[in-house]
Design a protein around this motif. Structure first.
Motif, PDB file in Angstrom:
ATOM      1  N   UNK A   1       0.833  -1.208   0.000  1.00  0.00           N
ATOM      2  CA  UNK A   1       0.000   0.000   0.000  1.00  0.00           C
ATOM      3  C   UNK A   1       0.870   1.261   0.000  1.00  0.00           C
ATOM      4  N   UNK A   2       1.940   1.198  -0.806  1.00  0.00           N
ATOM      5  CA  UNK A   2       2.860   2.315  -0.966  1.00  0.00           C
ATOM      6  C   UNK A   2       2.748   2.865  -2.384  1.00  0.00           C
ATOM      7  N   UNK A   3       2.550   4.159  -2.514  1.00  0.00           N
ATOM      8  CA  UNK A   3       2.552   4.783  -3.828  1.00  0.00           C
ATOM      9  C   UNK A   3       3.955   4.667  -4.416  1.00  0.00           C
ATOM     10  N   UNK A   4       4.061   4.106  -5.616  1.00  0.00           N
ATOM     11  CA  UNK A   4       5.363   3.814  -6.209  1.00  0.00           C
ATOM     12  C   UNK A   4       6.205   5.075  -6.421  1.00  0.00           C
ATOM     13  N   UNK A   5       5.571   6.167  -6.807  1.00  0.00           N
ATOM     14  CA  UNK A   5       6.335   7.376  -7.109  1.00  0.00           C
ATOM     15  C   UNK A   5       6.756   8.115  -5.838  1.00  0.00           C
ATOM     16  N   UNK A   6       5.893   8.141  -4.829  1.00  0.00           N
ATOM     17  CA  UNK A   6       6.306   8.704  -3.549  1.00  0.00           C
ATOM     18  C   UNK A   6       7.407   7.845  -2.922  1.00  0.00           C
ATOM     19  N   UNK A   7       7.310   6.531  -3.108  1.00  0.00           N
ATOM     20  CA  UNK A   7       8.338   5.624  -2.610  1.00  0.00           C
ATOM     21  C   UNK A   7       9.688   5.926  -3.261  1.00  0.00           C
ATOM     22  N   UNK A   8       9.670   6.170  -4.572  1.00  0.00           N
ATOM     23  CA  UNK A   8      10.908   6.481  -5.283  1.00  0.00           C
ATOM     24  C   UNK A   8      11.530   7.781  -4.776  1.00  0.00           C
ATOM     25  N   UNK A   9      10.696   8.796  -4.558  1.00  0.00           N
ATOM     26  CA  UNK A   9      11.207  10.063  -4.019  1.00  0.00           C
ATOM     27  C   UNK A   9      11.799   9.839  -2.632  1.00  0.00           C
ATOM     28  N   UNK A  10      11.130   9.044  -1.829  1.00  0.00           N
ATOM     29  CA  UNK A  10      11.605   8.747  -0.484  1.00  0.00           C
ATOM     30  C   UNK A  10      12.963   8.043  -0.526  1.00  0.00           C
ATOM     31  N   UNK A  11      13.123   7.098  -1.450  1.00  0.00           N
ATOM     32  CA  UNK A  11      14.402   6.405  -1.617  1.00  0.00           C
ATOM     33  C   UNK A  11      15.517   7.407  -1.961  1.00  0.00           C
ATOM     34  N   UNK A  12      15.223   8.301  -2.891  1.00  0.00           N
ATOM     35  CA  UNK A  12      16.253   9.253  -3.325  1.00  0.00           C
ATOM     36  C   UNK A  12      16.594  10.256  -2.222  1.00  0.00           C
ATOM     37  N   UNK A  13      15.598  10.623  -1.411  1.00  0.00           N
ATOM     38  CA  UNK A  13      15.880  11.506  -0.269  1.00  0.00           C
ATOM     39  C   UNK A  13      16.783  10.799   0.734  1.00  0.00           C
ATOM     40  N   UNK A  14      16.521   9.514   0.977  1.00  0.00           N
ATOM     41  CA  UNK A  14      17.397   8.737   1.857  1.00  0.00           C
ATOM     42  C   UNK A  14      18.830   8.731   1.317  1.00  0.00           C
ATOM     43  N   UNK A  15      18.958   8.495   0.015  1.00  0.00           N
ATOM     44  CA  UNK A  15      20.289   8.417  -0.585  1.00  0.00           C
ATOM     45  C   UNK A  15      21.052   9.728  -0.435  1.00  0.00           C
ATOM     46  N   UNK A  16      20.361  10.853  -0.607  1.00  0.00           N
ATOM     47  CA  UNK A  16      21.028  12.148  -0.486  1.00  0.00           C
ATOM     48  C   UNK A  16      21.474  12.428   0.941  1.00  0.00           C
ATOM     49  N   UNK A  17      20.797  11.787   1.899  1.00  0.00           N
ATOM     50  CA  UNK A  17      21.189  11.913   3.300  1.00  0.00           C
ATOM     51  C   UNK A  17      22.160  10.812   3.716  1.00  0.00           C
ATOM     52  N   UNK A  18      22.580  10.013   2.708  1.00  0.00           N
ATOM     53  CA  UNK A  18      23.536   8.909   2.929  1.00  0.00           C
ATOM     54  C   UNK A  18      22.982   7.850   3.880  1.00  0.00           C
ATOM     55  N   UNK A  19      21.688   7.579   3.728  1.00  0.00           N
ATOM     56  CA  UNK A  19      21.024   6.515   4.477  1.00  0.00           C
ATOM     57  C   UNK A  19      20.689   5.386   3.524  1.00  0.00           C
ATOM     58  N   UNK A  20      20.823   4.148   4.003  1.00  0.00           N
ATOM     59  CA  UNK A  20      20.373   3.013   3.193  1.00  0.00           C
ATOM     60  C   UNK A  20      18.857   3.039   3.117  1.00  0.00           C
ATOM     61  N   UNK A  21      18.349   2.844   1.937  1.00  0.00           N
ATOM     62  CA  UNK A  21      16.918   3.013   1.742  1.00  0.00           C
ATOM     63  C   UNK A  21      16.093   1.908   2.396  1.00  0.00           C
TER      64      UNK A  21
END
Length: 348
Positions: A54-74
């Protein structure tokens, strides 16, 4: 709920928070039963979550990229404290604009909408700013679960992360850094075991706390959720209520304090609750050097490559429920090739 918003109404966003393996997907499905729109581009069910994410795929992708920019494993396994400098260096403004545009297009016609993607609370300031700039009326629903049950659930997916000590750090890292930020908004805490034991009652409790409208349609949807979506055998493990042995004392204190909220033994506005969470947060932040070391050691283990067992588990759990052994072989071959090329780490 499909009605359009009027120009005089403030749109409501209901956001699901919680550490991994605490029932956030089950909770999100319950919010859909309450009439909250989660969209129609949802991540498909996999063996890891056979009933859906029940995760929106596009919001999930943005969330992954925000994690990456903060140097967090997604995947949520990073436990280090995010410094103020890391937030400044992340350059999240373009992602915020992308998220705002997506939310306007996909959810702008709903008076109440919601989303759940893994690790939202870990980077809550990012999503808070997105929703605040959209002038959303924000509420949070926080899922919790007994730390021992969380670790056992993780163990089935990733033996390293399923070690109780590591799982406990992830639990605390997902909640404590921004618990105070969550508490500035209306929020409700839901315990996974309470949801499994009385799903209809818990959904009505959420609706009452968040002042969600009731209707015959939502009453039927609640009954369907309780009678069909939640079924015997769905909950795989329930730990003893008093079993704190072997659990990090900080994580145990955090869980017990939040459990009081989930059971309505305490109120979100209690001054003592705010003080306790602040003290726990300070204790966790004081562990920053150790947390950074844990993250570095985990990164080193991942750089050495996956074990055969870990590779099999990761591939199998992330396949669609209809996948065949041929699909498993193809995925394993592709992941192994990608790992050798240095482009992918199994378990991300």
């Amino acid at each position: 709920m499909t009605g359009m918003t009027s120009s005089s109404e403030k749109q409501r966003a209901i956001v699901v928070l919680g550490p991994g393996r605490c029932g956030t997907s089950t909770l999100a499905r319950g919010l859909i039963a309450l009439g909250i729109a989660f969209g129609d581009r949802l991540k498909p069910a996999m063996r890891k979550n056979p009933r859906g994410f029940f995760e929106d795929l596009d919001l999930l992708d943005i969330n992954y990229r925000a994690h990456a920019r903060l140097k967090l494993r997604r995947n949520g396994s990073s436990v280090g404290w995010i410094s103020d400098q890391a937030w400044r260096d992340a350059d999240l403004a373009p992602l915020r604009e992308e998220a705002k545009d997506l939310i306007r297009r996909r959810f702008g016609g709903y008076p109440v909408w919601g989303f759940k993607v893994g690790g939202v609370m870990r980077i809550l300031p990012f999503w808070e700013q997105v929703l605040a700039e959209l002038e959303q009326d924000i509420s949070y629903v926080l899922a919790i679960r007994h730390p021992s049950s969380v670790a056992k659930s993780r163990q089935k997916l990733d033996p390293r992360r399923g070690i109780q000590e590591k799982s406990d750090l992830e639990f605390a890292a997902q909640i404590l850094p921004f618990a105070d930020l969550m508490a500035r908004r209306p929020y409700v805490v839901v315990d996974y075991d309470c949801l499994m034991a009385a799903p209809a009652a818990e959904l009505r409790r959420i609706a009452d706390r968040l002042h969600l409208p009731a209707s015959d349609e939502t009453a039927r949807a609640i009954d369907q959720y309780a009678g069909e979506f939640i079924s015997t055998g769905f909950r795989h493990d329930q730990a003893a209520d008093q079993a704190g042995d072997g659990i990090n004392p900080l994580t145990w204190s955090l869980y017990r304090r939040l459990l009081g909220l989930a059971r309505d033994a305490a109120a979100p506005g209690d001054a003592s609750l705010a003080q306790d969470l602040e003290q726990l947060t300070l204790r966790f932040k004081a562990m920053s050097p150790i947390l950074a070391l844990v993250d570095e050691l985990e990164s080193e283990l991942r750089r050495r490559g996956p074990t055969v067992r870990g590779m099999l588990m990761a591939a199998w759990k992330h396949l669609p429920t209809s996948a065949t052994l041929g699909d498993l072989r193809a995925l394993l071959k592709a992941r192994l090739a990608a790992h050798r090329a240095g482009r992918h780490a199994i378990g991300r």
